[in-house]
Enzyme design. Structure first.
Site, PDB file in Angstrom:
ATOM      1  N   ARG A  43       0.833  -1.201   0.000  1.00  0.00           N
ATOM      2  CA  ARG A  43       0.000   0.000   0.000  1.00  0.00           C
ATOM      3  C   ARG A  43       0.871   1.255   0.000  1.00  0.00           C
ATOM      4  NH1 ARG A  43      -5.012  -2.003   0.754  1.00  0.00           N
ATOM      5  NH2 ARG A  43      -5.090  -3.842   2.108  1.00  0.00           N
ATOM      6  N   ASP A  44       0.448   2.253  -0.799  1.00  0.00           N
ATOM      7  CA  ASP A  44       1.155   3.526  -0.833  1.00  0.00           C
ATOM      8  C   ASP A  44       1.033   4.212   0.526  1.00  0.00           C
ATOM      9  OD1 ASP A  44       2.053   5.541  -3.420  1.00  0.00           O
ATOM     10  OD2 ASP A  44       1.696   6.463  -1.459  1.00  0.00           O
ATOM     11  N   HIS A  69       7.551   1.474 -10.543  1.00  0.00           N
ATOM     12  CA  HIS A  69       6.404   0.975  -9.786  1.00  0.00           C
ATOM     13  C   HIS A  69       5.138   1.354 -10.542  1.00  0.00           C
ATOM     14  CE1 HIS A  69       7.853   4.853  -8.353  1.00  0.00           C
ATOM     15  NE2 HIS A  69       6.590   5.213  -8.230  1.00  0.00           N
TER      16      HIS A  69
END
Ligand code: AMP
Length: 114
Positions: free
Chosen positions: A29-30, A100
């Site tokens: 998760r960012d 990414h």
């Protein structure tokens, strides 16, 4: 390729909320989510920017996309929809130089992006 924060996440030197992993890809998760779902899919083999990817890495790049789609299906939002994107260099807004794929979902996403 210079060391990045994502290399340290791959080596488990710093924590991350990991949601998927296989032989080639890690997803987490960012830290600063821009949507209710915001997950980053990274290759375990470091590539600084999309400009640095070679034809030999085509399969690896495809794996990022397929991993994102599989995650969307598994989490149940694939039919509602989502966005995948990769920022490249200054004008693309890239800040971490280990490529990414961003997966954003959980709200209607506007177009064009800012
Ligand atoms: P980009 O601007 O495309 O290079 O995206 C880098 C992303 O990495 C940003 O959305 C950041 O919020 C995210 N990020 C930076 N550090 C971390 C971290 N330690 N864990 C998770 N996400 C991070």
């Amino acid at each position: 390729m210079p060391e990045t924060i994502f290399s340290r996440i791959l080596r488990r030197e710093i924590p991350a909320d990991i949601v998927f992993e296989d032989e080639h890809v890690l997803a987490f998760r960012d830290l600063h989510p821009q949507a209710p779902v915001h997950v980053l899919f990274i290759p375990k083999q470091p590539i600084a920017t999309l400009n640095d990817a070679t034809p030999a890495q085509a399969e690896l790049l495809g794996r990022l996309l397929l991993a994102a789609a599989a995650y969307a299906k598994a989490q149940g939002f694939a039919e509602d929809g989502y966005r995948v994107l990769m920022n490249c260099n200054r004008d693309g807004g890239q800040t971490v130089f280990h490529i990414h794929l961003h997966l954003l979902a959980g709200r209607p996403l506007t177009w064009p992006p800012g």
